[in-house]
Enzyme design. Structure first.
Site, mmCIF file in Angstrom:
data_model
loop_
_atom_site.group_PDB
_atom_site.id
_atom_site.type_symbol
_atom_site.label_atom_id
_atom_site.label_comp_id
_atom_site.label_asym_id
_atom_site.label_seq_id
_atom_site.Cartn_x
_atom_site.Cartn_y
_atom_site.Cartn_z
ATOM 1 C CE1 TYR A 1 -4.259 1.697 0.650
ATOM 2 C CE2 TYR A 1 -2.723 3.339 1.516
ATOM 3 C CZ TYR A 1 -3.985 2.998 1.057
ATOM 4 O OH TYR A 1 -4.957 3.950 0.985
ATOM 5 C CG PHE B 1 -7.905 14.984 -25.317
ATOM 6 C CD1 PHE B 1 -8.004 14.402 -26.567
ATOM 7 C CD2 PHE B 1 -8.356 14.275 -24.212
ATOM 8 C CE1 PHE B 1 -8.555 13.137 -26.709
ATOM 9 C CE2 PHE B 1 -8.898 13.014 -24.354
ATOM 10 C CZ PHE B 1 -8.999 12.448 -25.600
ATOM 11 C CG ASP B 2 -12.535 14.912 -26.610
ATOM 12 O OD1 ASP B 2 -11.527 15.302 -27.236
ATOM 13 O OD2 ASP B 2 -13.312 14.064 -27.045
ATOM 14 C CG ASP C 1 -2.774 16.725 -22.679
ATOM 15 O OD1 ASP C 1 -2.337 15.599 -22.366
ATOM 16 O OD2 ASP C 1 -3.950 16.926 -23.043
ATOM 17 C CB ALA D 1 -1.126 11.635 -24.342
ATOM 18 C CE LYS E 1 -4.726 8.250 -25.111
ATOM 19 N NZ LYS E 1 -4.894 9.581 -24.667
ATOM 20 C CG HIS F 1 -19.009 10.856 -29.242
ATOM 21 N ND1 HIS F 1 -18.852 11.789 -28.259
ATOM 22 C CD2 HIS F 1 -17.883 10.106 -29.224
ATOM 23 C CE1 HIS F 1 -17.672 11.618 -27.682
ATOM 24 N NE2 HIS F 1 -17.071 10.608 -28.250
HETATM 25 C C1 PLP Z 1 -6.074 10.395 -24.090
HETATM 26 C C2 PLP Z 1 -5.754 11.780 -23.819
HETATM 27 C C3 PLP Z 1 -6.104 12.394 -22.605
HETATM 28 C C4 PLP Z 1 -6.953 11.699 -21.556
HETATM 29 O O1 PLP Z 1 -6.334 10.552 -21.087
HETATM 30 P P1 PLP Z 1 -7.146 9.272 -20.560
HETATM 31 O O2 PLP Z 1 -6.054 8.333 -20.194
HETATM 32 O O3 PLP Z 1 -8.006 8.795 -21.680
HETATM 33 O O4 PLP Z 1 -7.938 9.705 -19.392
HETATM 34 C C5 PLP Z 1 -5.723 13.709 -22.411
HETATM 35 N N1 PLP Z 1 -5.048 14.386 -23.345
HETATM 36 C C6 PLP Z 1 -4.694 13.836 -24.522
HETATM 37 C C7 PLP Z 1 -3.935 14.637 -25.521
HETATM 38 C C8 PLP Z 1 -5.039 12.524 -24.805
HETATM 39 O O5 PLP Z 1 -4.710 11.986 -25.978
#
Ligand code: PLP
Length: 459
Positions: free
Chosen positions: A72, A124-125, A215, A217, A258, A450
């Site tokens: 833990y 990103f969304d 950000d 990823a 990613k 969607h």
């Molecule tokens: C996928 C993604 C996120 C969100 O990550 P999750 O692991 O799906 O929560 C944020 N920013 C970018 C650019 C992404 O491609």
């Protein structure tokens, strides 16, 4: 002729996929209400819905899973991850979390206040969602080349520096809470950001006293594009380039699903601000769990520490981006329009041009996604007007500037022959494209429709 870069690995474990008939697929799609998210993955032959968490882990990552420490507090894997983050990104502090949006949930409230503006090359969304939840206002300032799907530009993901500075002056620097640089620029089609642009954005942030975060990823794919396209970087290693990129920010959020090639995981990095790191730890505990596991299994942390390095391997990246370029070149040879050049993780088909007779309110991107499934069991998704919810004020259908169908390619998962199936399916669809019909929505939820909306073909 399109050339494929052969895989720098061999296959040790396989997962069988089911072959279906066209008639079966027509039935399955209807039963799913013409929403690809409603399909069972068992009924999909080639799944290009997303590259998120769908990659194949390596033997070394699986071996790491076996030695994962599930304690833990103070688990071994935490230290290993910490040293990987320091070594690769040059950041002193890090916090594992369960995925990218969790990193946003923990970090963004530490940096952004209600009523403030948050500027990004493109949010990103989920990032946009978290900014909105804080009562802040997300603003995208991407370069205009991003909207030109036909002409080549090496870095269509860039921030528009002039407009960025003009915006800061217009609203006042005290009203801009944060700048987020998304690498690669996912919403613009996985398009990269140049080092020069990252540096210039960071300098503007510093000039006006605004915090800049990444950000991150797709840190490795972005580094590969810098190495192959930007002057002065051809002889630098991907790791050196990555280190320099992360120097032009104070913190980062990362979905490790990613480029770090794990099925679940996320990260927050803080360069050197100890007070910020203390706040991050404080919020991690109620939202994600104790700091040394952050919502993950010990074995997941072990796989992540290994995956962060594997994502950076140059032979892997040459093959990975090579796959995307192969797919793009095959489409170009057949005059099938897409966002050119291809992005790092996906090919964005230009459904507006492929299906010009379908208006935006009958969702050309969604119609093409349905056809790809019927034709060959390929799952893709709409990135266009269907993705946009109804206007919250007028209740009307919003029109997206672009109507894309996205083919996102999971890492180390599909072969050249799979990509050829995609190209052949598109060739057949092009032959009968005049007969393809649009769709109408028969039921939808108020937000993020969607995923769950129900559709039917327009008569
Ligand atoms: C996928 C993604 C996120 C969100 O990550 P999750 O692991 O799906 O929560 C944020 N920013 C970018 C650019 C992404 O491609």
């Amino acid at each position: 002729m399109a050339k494929y870069v052969a895989e720098p690995f061999k296959i040790k474990m396989v997962e069988t996929v089911k072959m279906t008939t066209r008639e079966e697929r027509i039935e399955k799609l209807k039963a799913a209400n013409y929403n690809v998210f409603g399909l069972s993955s068992d009924d999909v032959y080639i799944d290009l819905l997303t590259d998120s968490g769908t990659g194949a882990m390596s033997d070394k990552q699986w071996a790491g899973m076996m030695i994962g420490d599930e304690s833990y507090a103070g688990a071994r894997g935490y230290k290993k991850l910490q040293s990987a983050v320091e070594d690769i990104f040059g950041y002193k502090y890090m916090q594992p979390v369960h995925q990218g949006r969790a990193a946003e949930q923990v970090l963004l409230p530490c940096l952004l206040k209600k009523g403030q503006i948050c500027i990004s090359n493109m949010h990103f969304d989920t990032t946009r969602g978290h900014v909105g939840l804080l009562g802040a206002i997300p603003t995208d300032i991407v370069v205009p080349e991003a909207a030109d799907t036909f002409n080549y530009a090496p870095f269509k993901g860039n921030m528009d520096i002039e407009r960025l500075e003009a915006k800061i002056q217009e609203v006042g620097q005290e009203n801009v809470g944060l700048i987020i640089m998304t690498i690669t620029n996912n919403s613009a089609g996985g398009q990269p950001v140049s080092m020069a642009n990252m540096k210039a954005t960071y300098e503007i942030a510093k000039k006006y006293g605004i915090t800049l975060i990444l950000d991150a990823a797709r840190y490795a794919e972005n580094a590969h594009f810098i190495k192959s396209r930007e002057e002065g970087y051809a002889d630098k290693s991907i790791k050196e380039i990555t280190r320099e990129m992360f120097g032009y920010a104070s913190a980062f959020t990362m979905s490790a699903k990613k480029d770090a090639i794990v099925n679940m995981g996320g990260l927050i990095g803080v360069k050197d601000n100890e007070a910020l790191y203390t706040m991050v730890k404080g919020w991690t505990i109620p939202y994600e769990g104790f700091v040394t596991y952050g919502g993950l299994n010990g074995r997941d942390i072990e796989a992540l520490a290994i995956g962060l390095y594997e994502g950076l391997e140059e032979d892997f990246l040459r093959y990975r981006i090579g796959q995307m370029e192969y797919l793009g070149d095959c489409l170009r040879e057949r005059n099938i329009p897409f966002q050119f050049p291809v992005g790092g993780h996906a090919v964005f088909l230009d459904a507006k041009q492929i299906l010009p007779h379908i208006p935006y309110y009958q969702f050309p991107g969604q119609a093409l996604a349905c056809e790809l499934y019927i034709e060959a069991g390929i799952r893709s998704c709409d990135i266009g007007s269907y993705l946009l919810d109804l206007d919250p004020v007028t209740g009307k259908q919003q029109q997206s500037e672009m109507e894309f169908t996205r083919l996102a390619v999971p890492r180390r998962t599909y072969t050249q022959a799979h990509l050829d199936v995609v190209v052949e399916a598109l060739e057949k669809i092009m032959e009968r494209r005049d007969q393809i019909k649009g769709y109408e929505i028969v039921w939808q939820p108020p937000v993020l429709r969607h995923f769950t909306a129900k559709l039917k073909p327009v008569e």
